[in-house]
Each structure stands twice: as C-alpha cells, then as structure tokens.
Scaffold this active site. Structure first.
Site, PDB file in Angstrom:
ATOM      1  N   ASP A 168       0.240  -0.809  -0.308  1.00 36.35           N
ATOM      2  CA  ASP A 168       0.146   0.159   0.263  1.00 36.35           C
ATOM      3  C   ASP A 168       0.864   0.988   0.059  1.00 36.35           C
ATOM      4  O   ASP A 168       0.445   2.146   0.461  1.00 36.35           O
ATOM      5  CB  ASP A 168      -0.798  -0.138   1.346  1.00 36.35           C
ATOM      6  CG  ASP A 168      -2.194   0.897   1.039  1.00 36.35           C
ATOM      7  OD1 ASP A 168      -2.732   1.193  -0.698  1.00 36.35           O
ATOM      8  OD2 ASP A 168      -3.201   1.511   1.440  1.00 36.35           O
ATOM      9  N   ASP A 173      -3.834  -4.535  -5.325  1.00 35.94           N
ATOM     10  CA  ASP A 173      -2.997  -3.336  -5.892  1.00 35.94           C
ATOM     11  C   ASP A 173      -0.766  -3.344  -6.118  1.00 35.94           C
ATOM     12  O   ASP A 173      -0.240  -2.453  -6.031  1.00 35.94           O
ATOM     13  CB  ASP A 173      -3.046  -1.927  -4.421  1.00 35.94           C
ATOM     14  CG  ASP A 173      -3.946  -1.363  -4.375  1.00 35.94           C
ATOM     15  OD1 ASP A 173      -5.308  -1.803  -5.313  1.00 35.94           O
ATOM     16  OD2 ASP A 173      -4.744  -0.736  -2.962  1.00 35.94           O
ATOM     17  N   ASP A 225     -11.768   1.441   5.496  1.00 37.23           N
ATOM     18  CA  ASP A 225     -10.526   1.612   4.479  1.00 37.23           C
ATOM     19  C   ASP A 225      -9.392   2.609   5.275  1.00 37.23           C
ATOM     20  O   ASP A 225      -7.895   2.185   4.621  1.00 37.23           O
ATOM     21  CB  ASP A 225     -10.437   2.644   3.579  1.00 37.23           C
ATOM     22  CG  ASP A 225     -11.587   1.839   2.850  1.00 37.23           C
ATOM     23  OD1 ASP A 225     -12.032   0.957   2.543  1.00 37.23           O
ATOM     24  OD2 ASP A 225     -12.636   2.399   2.040  1.00 37.23           O
TER      25      ASP A 225
END
Length: 486
Positions: free
Chosen positions: A275, A313, A460
C-alpha cells in the site's frame, strides 16, 4: 485483519504508467515474459479433465458436417481445413457466417474456445458462443482481424447460458468477397475439475469481523441487520503479516470450508512495501521473507478447492516504488507467487490483482500482468476494495484480456469485487458516504466470478465517514450505511 487502500490519484497513476512504459522501463516486461524457465501458455489447473464439445473441428474426415454455412457463404474442406468462400454485397457480420449447433452449455461452467484462422484479405471476424434460437444471446462475443497469416486464437470464458441449444459461430459479413480458412476449432470445458464444480457454493466465514461483532453485540439494535445482510453472506478472508503461522491459518480456513463442501475465498496481502506506506502499509520485511511466506501460504492450500486473490494493488502501485530495481523485484515476487500457485495448488483458481477500471490504461495493465505472471494462473481481479460499478469493471476487464491476446496471444478471465459497489463510485475511495452493498458472490455476472472481497463494514482507514477508525477495523456504523446506501 487489514484491508488495502488506494493512495495515488487514478488520473495521475494512469498518465505516469503510460509514460513509464513508453520510456521502455524494463520492469514492465514490454512483451518479454517473466519467471524462471519457459512460460506456460495455460495454467496446469485448466488442463485436467477437459471435455471437447465441437465435432469435426479438425476437418480430418474431409467433410464439413456438422458445420453449416449461412447465406452468402459456400464451404468445403481443402487441404485439411475449412475453406469458406464469402460473397460480396453483405452489410452485417451475421449476413455471412458458418457455425455448429446443438452444443450444450452449462451456466457457471468455464469454457475455452480456440481456433486457427486466416483470410485472403485483411478482414474483421466475429467469433461467438451463443444461443441458437432468437434472441441469439451470446456468452462469448469476440472480434478478431484476419489476414494471410494463419493465427491461433484462444478465448476463455464462463458461460452465462444454461441450454442444450448452444452454438459456435464465425461471422464475417460486410467486408466484400474473400476466402476464409478455419482449422483446429475447439470448445472445451473443465467438467469435473476446478474448484467451482468441486463444491456446492461459496463459504460463509463464521469468524469474519461482521460475524464476530454481531455475536458479541447481540443486544445492539444493529446486530440483527448486520448479521442478516452482511455476516451471513459469503466473503473473503484476508491473510497477511497479522495471520501468525500462515500455513496453519490458511489450512484451517480451507479445511473448515471443505468440511461443509463450500468454496473459500482468500486474499494474500503481504507484499513488501504494501500500500505504498498508506493506511494498510506493512508486508513482509524482505523479498526472501515474502518468498517463504507465500510458499507457506500455498502449502496451507494443499489440494483443497479454493479461490485466491493475489496481492491487491501490488501491480497497480508499481508507480510508487522509487526505482526500476524495486519494481523488478516486486514483479519477480509476484511471478514466484503465481508459479507456486500453479505448481502446488492444483485445485485453486488464483487471480492477480489489477487495480480498478479508472486507474491504469488497459494495455499498460496487460503488460504489467504479463510481467507479474498472470499467464501462470486463472486470471486477474478488479475493483478490490473499491466502488466501481460491475458493468464498468467488466468492460475494462474485457479490454485488458483483449490486450493480453493482442500482445501475448492468450486471454484471461477476471473477477470483480462487488461488496460495496451497489451505488457505484463517487470518485472517492476511503470510506465515502452514500455507497451500498453490491451483488453477492456468484459465478458469472459478466465476469468469471463476482465476489465480496473487501469485508463490508471494515474501514479503509481513518478517513471519510469514519475519521477515527483504523484500516481493517470493523465499524457497525459503516456497515449499516452500506446496508441502507446512505
């Protein structure tokens, strides 16, 4: 349990991604397959127990039957292949076609259509697997361009039709008069194989964050609604550096699902530099640690049926890594992971994450997926932890798969995270208001699978409508707002 979060604006990421590819960064692969040894065209898990549904696809008998020719076409076998003389004066693709009917199709079953084709002129052709009677609904509809060179085309898909009246067609009207050649036509299905056909539905995790909260807060007025609308629905469990003994954690989860004849969905989320240091930062401490972790993860899967989403991701966020060396390292780790899954988890369908439909140009993503080893596994995943509508994700997925075919000669199916896309996206990604639960986990839906990957109600990060709730922490307020769409 931690989710993932998107930290770079989509428009910026797209422009940067395209620019870096044009500069010929080696980390994109730019057409060169990665991984150790020669790449495999198809994953091992899609080779076993194939059933062929096309009759006389090689034309070795010297006759055309049971292939039929429509108006404006004349067919014969010539040199061991089907020659089709196409008349001029047509307008629509379906004005000139050949096909084979009476092909049974099973809804939710994966199929692969493959054929070799060439033509005497540069012409477009439409290949379909569809319903024979009106309205001729197509579960596969692919456009290709032919010329004088015989080329092999392969398209994988999951049938949205359940009928004994299916057909394969090749349509080529509207291009004047020319000669077409077809050979080695095949429509196969993975009957008796694959994790979907091995189980009786998707697994409901009894220890998901929403389920645990509902059990522990039975007196709360929200508990019954959260249990009914979220905790009782099939969803994924995320595994990372918080999971402890990863082999034991994974095997415990898949064994629990197997005991009730259900299909578990797992998310592997432990890539180094996860991330890009944002809300869900972390991951393995080194490349060596990650190889050991993902190898142990695969050990936990064994031969049990499972769906695995690989590193949300990790591909899309290559741009945030500081140099090509680190990008090459990440892609090498992803290839290693896909090879481990290919070679050691025979009943797992794995999907390498590809971001979302608003993030990276389809052609660029196809290059990255190839460099990350997507050819080794079932396919790729879209919209994980995001809110993009399913139709938009499916359009993008088809474009990515087409780009894989154009560049590398193979296609791959995709899955879509539908856990929170019921109201679509408002352009925000971090706990936005007004979002809603989407379609529950299912086979098909325009993709290989629609899945609840992000756990509805898990934050989130400390942002949006939950400014104090850390990433991965369950919030009943977020959950209820997703149920109500507020």
């Amino acid at each position: 349990m931690q989710p993932r979060a998107q930290s770079i604006p989509a428009v910026l990421q797209t422009s940067v991604s395209v620019a870096m590819c044009l500069v010929a960064s080696s980390w994109l692969g730019c057409g060169a397959p990665g991984g150790s040894g020669a790449p495999r065209d198809e994953p091992e898990t899609s080779r076993a127990a194939l059933t062929e549904w096309v009759v006389n696809g090689t034309f070795s008998t010297g006759v055309t039957a049971p292939w039929w020719s429509g108006a404006n076409t004349q067919s014969l076998v010539e040199g061991g292949r089907l020659r089709v003389n196409v008349a001029g004066g047509t307008v629509n693709r379906w004005d000139a076609l050949v096909g084979q009917s009476a092909i049974p199709l099973v809804g939710g079953r994966p199929y692969t259509l493959a054929f070799t084709a060439s033509a005497s002129a540069n012409v477009p052709m439409r290949a379909t697997v569809q319903l024979e009677p009106s309205p001729y609904t197509a579960t596969l509809d692919q456009a290709v361009t032919l010329d004088g060179t015989a080329r092999r085309f392969t398209f994988s898909f999951t049938s949205s039709l359940d009928t004994a009246l299916g057909q394969v067609t090749f349509q080529f009207g509207g291009s004047g008069a020319f000669t077409l050649y077809l050979d080695d036509i095949s429509l196969t299905s993975e009957t008796g194989s694959g994790p979907v056909s091995m189980t009786s539905g998707f697994y409901v995790d009894p220890n998901s964050n929403p389920a645990v909260w509902a059990r522990n807060n039975s007196g709360d007025s929200r508990a019954a609604r959260i249990q009914s609308n979220i905790a009782s629905k099939p969803g994924a469990r995320w595994f990372g550096n918080w999971s402890g003994d990863i082999t034991a954690a994974v095997s415990g989860f898949v064994n629990a699902a197997d005991a009730v004849d259900k299909l578990p969905v797992l998310v592997a989320y432990n890539i180094p530099g996860r991330d890009c240091g944002s809300h869900s930062s972390g991951g393995a401490g080194s490349p060596e640690a990650y190889r050991a972790w993902i190898s142990s993860f695969v050990t936990g899967l064994g031969s049990k049926p499972a769906i695995v989403i690989l590193e949300p991701d990790a591909v899309a966020q290559l741009d945030c890594l500081p140099n090509d060396t680190e990008r090459q390292t990440r892609l090498g780790l992803l290839r290693y992971a896909t090879e481990q899954l290919r070679d050691r988890a025979p009943n797992t369908w794995a999907y390498l994450d590809g971001g979302n439909a608003t993030w990276i140009a389809a052609d660029t993503l196809a290059q990255r997926l190839e460099s990350g080893g997507v050819r080794n596994i079932r396919g790729f995943a879209l919209n994980v932890s995001n809110y993009i509508p399913t139709a938009q994700s499916n359009t993008y997925g088809a474009a990515v798969s087409a780009a894989l075919n154009t560049r590398y000669g193979y296609t791959r199916p995709w899955v879509v995270d539908t856990s929170r896309n019921g109201n679509g996206s408002n352009g925000e990604w971090c706990n936005p208001a007004g979002r809603k639960l989407g379609a529950t986990s299912q086979v098909g839906g325009g993709a290989d699978l629609l899945l609840w990957l992000k756990v509805p109600g898990d934050s989130d990060g400390p942002c949006g409508i939950a400014p104090t709730v850390p990433a991965g922490t369950f919030s009943p307020d977020i959950a209820v707002r997703l149920i109500d769409g507020t």
